[in-house]
Each structure stands twice: as structure tokens, then as C-alpha cells.
Design a protein around this motif. Structure first.
Motif, mmCIF file in Angstrom:
data_model
loop_
_atom_site.group_PDB
_atom_site.id
_atom_site.type_symbol
_atom_site.label_atom_id
_atom_site.label_comp_id
_atom_site.label_asym_id
_atom_site.label_seq_id
_atom_site.Cartn_x
_atom_site.Cartn_y
_atom_site.Cartn_z
ATOM 1 N N GLN A 263 -1.532 2.770 14.805
ATOM 2 C CA GLN A 263 -1.452 2.049 13.528
ATOM 3 C C GLN A 263 -0.778 0.694 13.694
ATOM 4 O OE1 GLN A 263 0.269 5.598 11.402
ATOM 5 N NE2 GLN A 263 -0.972 4.818 9.706
ATOM 6 N N LEU A 264 0.246 0.636 14.553
ATOM 7 C CA LEU A 264 0.923 -0.640 14.796
ATOM 8 C C LEU A 264 -0.022 -1.658 15.413
ATOM 9 C CD1 LEU A 264 4.450 0.375 16.213
ATOM 10 C CD2 LEU A 264 3.826 -0.208 13.873
ATOM 11 N N GLN A 265 -0.884 -1.203 16.282
ATOM 12 C CA GLN A 265 -1.782 -2.111 16.990
ATOM 13 C C GLN A 265 -2.887 -2.628 16.077
ATOM 14 O OE1 GLN A 265 -3.089 0.241 20.302
ATOM 15 N NE2 GLN A 265 -1.097 0.177 21.345
ATOM 16 N N ASP A 266 -3.193 -1.906 15.012
ATOM 17 C CA ASP A 266 -4.282 -2.322 14.120
ATOM 18 C C ASP A 266 -3.930 -3.611 13.391
ATOM 19 O OD1 ASP A 266 -5.847 -0.231 14.869
ATOM 20 O OD2 ASP A 266 -5.298 1.057 13.174
ATOM 21 N N LEU B 85 3.803 -8.264 13.338
ATOM 22 C CA LEU B 85 2.601 -7.967 14.117
ATOM 23 C C LEU B 85 2.933 -7.582 15.556
ATOM 24 C CD1 LEU B 85 0.349 -10.890 12.827
ATOM 25 C CD2 LEU B 85 -0.019 -8.447 12.409
ATOM 26 N N ARG B 86 3.963 -8.196 16.091
ATOM 27 C CA ARG B 86 4.278 -7.964 17.505
ATOM 28 C C ARG B 86 5.356 -6.899 17.638
ATOM 29 N NH1 ARG B 86 4.543 -14.165 19.944
ATOM 30 N NH2 ARG B 86 2.395 -14.751 19.372
ATOM 31 N N PHE B 87 5.023 -5.835 18.313
ATOM 32 C CA PHE B 87 5.960 -4.752 18.585
ATOM 33 C C PHE B 87 6.068 -4.560 20.094
ATOM 34 C CE2 PHE B 87 4.828 -3.958 14.234
ATOM 35 C CZ PHE B 87 5.959 -3.378 13.669
ATOM 36 N N PRO B 88 7.217 -4.116 20.587
ATOM 37 C CA PRO B 88 7.364 -3.890 22.029
ATOM 38 C C PRO B 88 6.453 -2.763 22.499
ATOM 39 C CG PRO B 88 9.261 -3.021 20.821
ATOM 40 C CD PRO B 88 8.447 -3.818 19.840
ATOM 41 N N GLY B 89 6.178 -2.738 23.810
ATOM 42 C CA GLY B 89 5.297 -1.717 24.361
ATOM 43 C C GLY B 89 5.839 -0.318 24.173
ATOM 44 N N ASP B 90 7.154 -0.181 24.206
ATOM 45 C CA ASP B 90 7.780 1.133 24.022
ATOM 46 C C ASP B 90 8.298 1.262 22.589
ATOM 47 O OD1 ASP B 90 9.666 -0.821 24.312
ATOM 48 O OD2 ASP B 90 11.093 0.431 25.428
ATOM 49 N N ALA B 91 7.419 1.041 21.606
ATOM 50 C CA ALA B 91 7.827 0.972 20.205
ATOM 51 C C ALA B 91 8.166 2.328 19.603
ATOM 52 C CB ALA B 91 6.734 0.311 19.375
ATOM 53 N N ALA B 92 7.849 3.408 20.280
ATOM 54 C CA ALA B 92 8.135 4.730 19.735
ATOM 55 C C ALA B 92 9.639 4.908 19.545
ATOM 56 C CB ALA B 92 7.581 5.818 20.646
ATOM 57 N N GLY B 93 10.019 5.569 18.457
ATOM 58 C CA GLY B 93 11.434 5.811 18.187
ATOM 59 C C GLY B 93 11.772 5.553 16.723
ATOM 60 N N LYS B 94 13.045 5.373 16.466
ATOM 61 C CA LYS B 94 13.531 5.170 15.102
ATOM 62 C C LYS B 94 13.663 3.667 14.821
ATOM 63 C CE LYS B 94 15.942 9.568 14.661
ATOM 64 N NZ LYS B 94 14.942 10.077 13.683
ATOM 65 N N GLY C 197 0.822 -1.192 0.000
ATOM 66 C CA GLY C 197 0.000 0.000 0.000
ATOM 67 C C GLY C 197 0.861 1.249 0.000
ATOM 68 N N GLU C 198 0.327 2.321 0.548
ATOM 69 C CA GLU C 198 1.030 3.601 0.559
ATOM 70 C C GLU C 198 2.340 3.505 1.350
ATOM 71 O OE1 GLU C 198 0.319 8.195 2.150
ATOM 72 O OE2 GLU C 198 -1.215 6.642 2.421
ATOM 73 N N GLN C 199 3.401 4.073 0.780
ATOM 74 C CA GLN C 199 4.699 4.110 1.456
ATOM 75 C C GLN C 199 4.612 5.033 2.663
ATOM 76 O OE1 GLN C 199 7.713 2.794 1.313
ATOM 77 N NE2 GLN C 199 8.817 4.265 2.561
ATOM 78 N N LEU C 200 5.026 4.532 3.832
ATOM 79 C CA LEU C 200 4.961 5.303 5.071
ATOM 80 C C LEU C 200 6.370 5.618 5.565
ATOM 81 C CD1 LEU C 200 2.197 3.245 6.938
ATOM 82 C CD2 LEU C 200 1.883 5.332 5.591
ATOM 83 N N GLU C 201 6.567 6.857 5.965
ATOM 84 C CA GLU C 201 7.837 7.251 6.588
ATOM 85 C C GLU C 201 7.708 7.344 8.098
ATOM 86 O OE1 GLU C 201 9.233 10.823 4.818
ATOM 87 O OE2 GLU C 201 9.510 9.930 2.825
ATOM 88 N N SER C 202 6.478 7.464 8.581
ATOM 89 C CA SER C 202 6.220 7.481 10.023
ATOM 90 C C SER C 202 4.843 6.896 10.285
ATOM 91 C CB SER C 202 6.313 8.908 10.585
ATOM 92 O OG SER C 202 5.344 9.741 9.982
#
Length: 341
Positions: free
Chosen positions: A251-254, A306-315, A241-246
Motif C-alpha cells: 500500500q505504501l508503494q502505491d 510518498l517516500r518511505f525507507p526500504g525497511d518501513a515495517a514497524g510502528k 478516505g478510510e481511517q487506517l490503523e495498519s
């Protein structure tokens, strides 16, 4: 034969008058080989064979010249042999440079190796550097020749024999180390048991160091033709789909994220690669993918995390690497706590 030998001075004078033509020929033929790589596999084979034969000639030059003079009654002019060696270096380096320059991840350690090849190509077309600095030092000339052969083998083996990147790297490194042994004699200045010990250990150190440094060497025949980070993917069309830079944490949880890569590889090559997901420089996931060469637009491969850590914010990064650890490319995106205003 005498008539042919009589034309050699004229040939040498012509080459000295137009030295740029040799470099231009090497660059143009190398670029053509890159653009027509499926049709030019035979050129890679020829260059590899010529480099091996010319290495043997460099080692046994004096002996072979004497044998030819004794057998056929004429002596090969040394300037002509030097020009022939220079042409081989130019043709070989300009053959591999387009492959390495397009596969290099320039903001990584691969810059060092590709920069070294670029510097070697510059030396090969600069007569004052080649003839006054490189050629008189036989041990340095042999090292230069081994580096050129190493780069050609990295490019040629996957194209000709469909060897995987780890196999090609191991064979190329072993061959380059073996052929560099005669040049080590010029580096080791002392004698006795220390010379024997050094001559035994130095090749092992060179081979070990070369293997450890493989992450800095681009995979010459693998490069990305299309990439995308997206929250959607069409499985039937195999398009993201659409290329995402951020993206946001919501959105991660969806439905997680897709990392899509199209990788160009030689026809017939089967290779295992990895999508390595990194968060703020730390590896959090490594997913294996098997790719097959031959598709002009690149073999399409993707991973769905699908699985991301709880503190997923960052680079975040998704590094595309070979089984040997050589980087093919990097996808980058940021995870935000909240939508950007």
C-alpha cells in the motif's frame, strides 16, 4: 462605608459555611469560558489583569493595608483578603483546566504539567491545605501564584493578542520568572556573597529549565478535532478516505500515505505547525504547515508522504507539534510486511 464593613463578618461566616460554592462557581465559569471561548476573550484579559494586581498586593500587602488604614480610617480584615486571593486562584485555575485537559497528550510528559495544574486546583478548593499549608508560607504562596499566572498567560495571550505559541510561551515564562523573584528570598537560606550569586543564577536556571521543559507543556489553545491516516484524500472536499490503523508495504508503494489533522485555534491566530513522521521512535521526516484559527470544526491540514525507507515495517507515528516543540497530538499506525490474516 461603615455599613459595608459591618457586613464583612456576615460575608465571611457565609463563605465558611458554604465553601464549595466558590469552587463550583470557579469550575462552572471556567467551563463556560472554554465552551464560549470566542465570546469570553474578555474574561481571559480580566483574569490576567487581576492576577497581576493581586500579585502586587501579595508583595506589598502589609504596606498597602497600613496606607489604606491611614488614609480611610479602617483596616482591611486579613481573613477577607485571604478569601479573595483563594477565589482568584480558584477562578483562574478552573478557567485554564478545560483548555489544558483537552490539549494534553496523556501518554507523554505533558501529563506532569497538567497533573500539576490539577493538583494546584485541588489545593485551592481544599481549605485545610490552602490555609494551613500554603497560605502561611508566603514564598510558597507566591510560587503558587506565579504558576497560576503562567497558566493563565499561556491561555490568554493567543486569545487576546493572537500571539503564536512560541511567542506566548516565551512571554509567559519571562513574566512568571520575574514575578517569582520575591519568593526566592524565602528559599535561599544562606547570606553573603553566596546569597547574591544564588539569587542571580537561580532565575536564569528557572527560565532556562522552563524553556527546555516546553515540550512537556500542552499548547493551551490548540487541539485536534479530527485526525486520520489514509491512503486516499479528496482534495476538493478536503476530506480523507478510510481511517487506517495498519497498512502493508504494498500500500505504501502505491501512492504513499496521507496524515490529516483538523486543529482548533483561536480566531485570528496564525501558527506554523509540523507533521513529524517517526519510524520506531526515529524521526524520518518533518513537514511544515501554516494554520489559521477561527473555523469551528478546526483548520484542516494534511501532509502526503510518498517516500518511505526500504525497511518501513514497524510502528509509525505522526506527531503534530508547534514551532516551539509543544505536542498537539499524535497519530499512530503500523506497517506490516504482508496483509494481516
Amino acid at each position: 462605608m461603615k455599613a459595608l464593613l459591618a457586613k464583612i463578618p456576615t460575608l465571611l461566616a457565609w463563605i465558611r459555611r458554604y465553601p464549595g460554592l466558590i469552587a463550583a462557581f470557579g469550575f462552572c465559569s471556567g467551563l463556560a469560558s472554554f465552551l464560549l471561548v470566542d465570546r469570553q476573550a474578555h474574561l481571559a484579559k480580566v483574569l490576567g489583569l487581576v492576577l497581576l494586581l493581586s500579585w502586587i498586593w501579595l508583595i506589598l500587602e502589609n504596606l498597602l493595608r497600613e496606607r489604606i488604614a491611614r488614609r480611610f480610617g479602617f483596616e482591611l480584615p486579613l481573613p477577607l483578603l485571604r478569601y479573595a486571593t483563594q477565589v482568584i486562584h480558584q477562578e483562574s485555575l478552573f478557567f485554564v483546566l478545560p483548555f489544558f485537559f483537552i490539549t494534553t497528550t496523556w501518554n507523554s510528559g505533558q501529563l506532569l504539567f497538567s497533573g500539576l495544574l490539577g493538583g494546584a486546583a485541588l489545593v485551592s478548593i481544599t481549605d485545610p491545605l490552602y490555609y494551613r499549608w500554603l497560605a502561611p508560607r508566603r514564598w510558597l504562596l507566591l510560587i503558587f501564584h506565579s504558576l497560576t499566572l503562567f497558566a493563565v498567560m499561556l491561555t490568554a495571550l493567543p486569545i487576546i493578542f493572537h500571539l503564536s505559541t512560541p511567542q506566548s510561551y516565551g512571554i509567559s515564562l519571562a513574566l512568571a520568572t520575574l514575578l517569582s523573584l520575591p519568593s526566592l528570598a524565602g528559599v535561599i537560606g544562606f547570606s553573603g556573597w553566596r546569597r547574591v550569586l544564588t539569587f542571580t543564577l537561580l532565575p536564569l536556571l528557572l527560565a532556562g529549565g522552563g524553556w527546555m521543559a516546553r515540550v512537556w507543556v500542552p499548547p493551551a489553545t490548540l487541539w485536534l478535532t479530527d485526525v486520520a491516516i489514509s491512503d486516499r484524500f479528496d482534495g476538493q472536499l478536503r476530506t480523507p478516505g478510510e481511517q487506517l490503523e495498519s497498512v502493508t508495504l504494498a500500500q505504501l508503494q502505491d501512492d504513499g500515505l496521507y496524515a490529516y489533522t483538523a486543529i482548533n485555534a483561536p480566531r485570528g491566530l496564525n501558527e506554523r505547525i509540523y507533521h513529524v513522521w517517526r519510524h520506531n521512535g526515529r524521526e524520518v521526516d518533518r513537514i511544515a504547515l501554516d494554520i489559521h484559527g477561527g473555523r469551528k470544526q478546526g483548520y484542516r491540514a494534511w501532509t502526503h508522504k510518498l517516500r518511505f525507507p526500504g525497511d518501513a515495517a514497524g510502528k509509525w507515528q505522526v506527531q503534530v507539534v508547534t514551532e516551539a516543540g509543544q505536542m498537539i497530538g499524535v497519530l499512530r499506525f503500523d506497517v506490516l510486511d504482508a496483509p494481516a490474516k
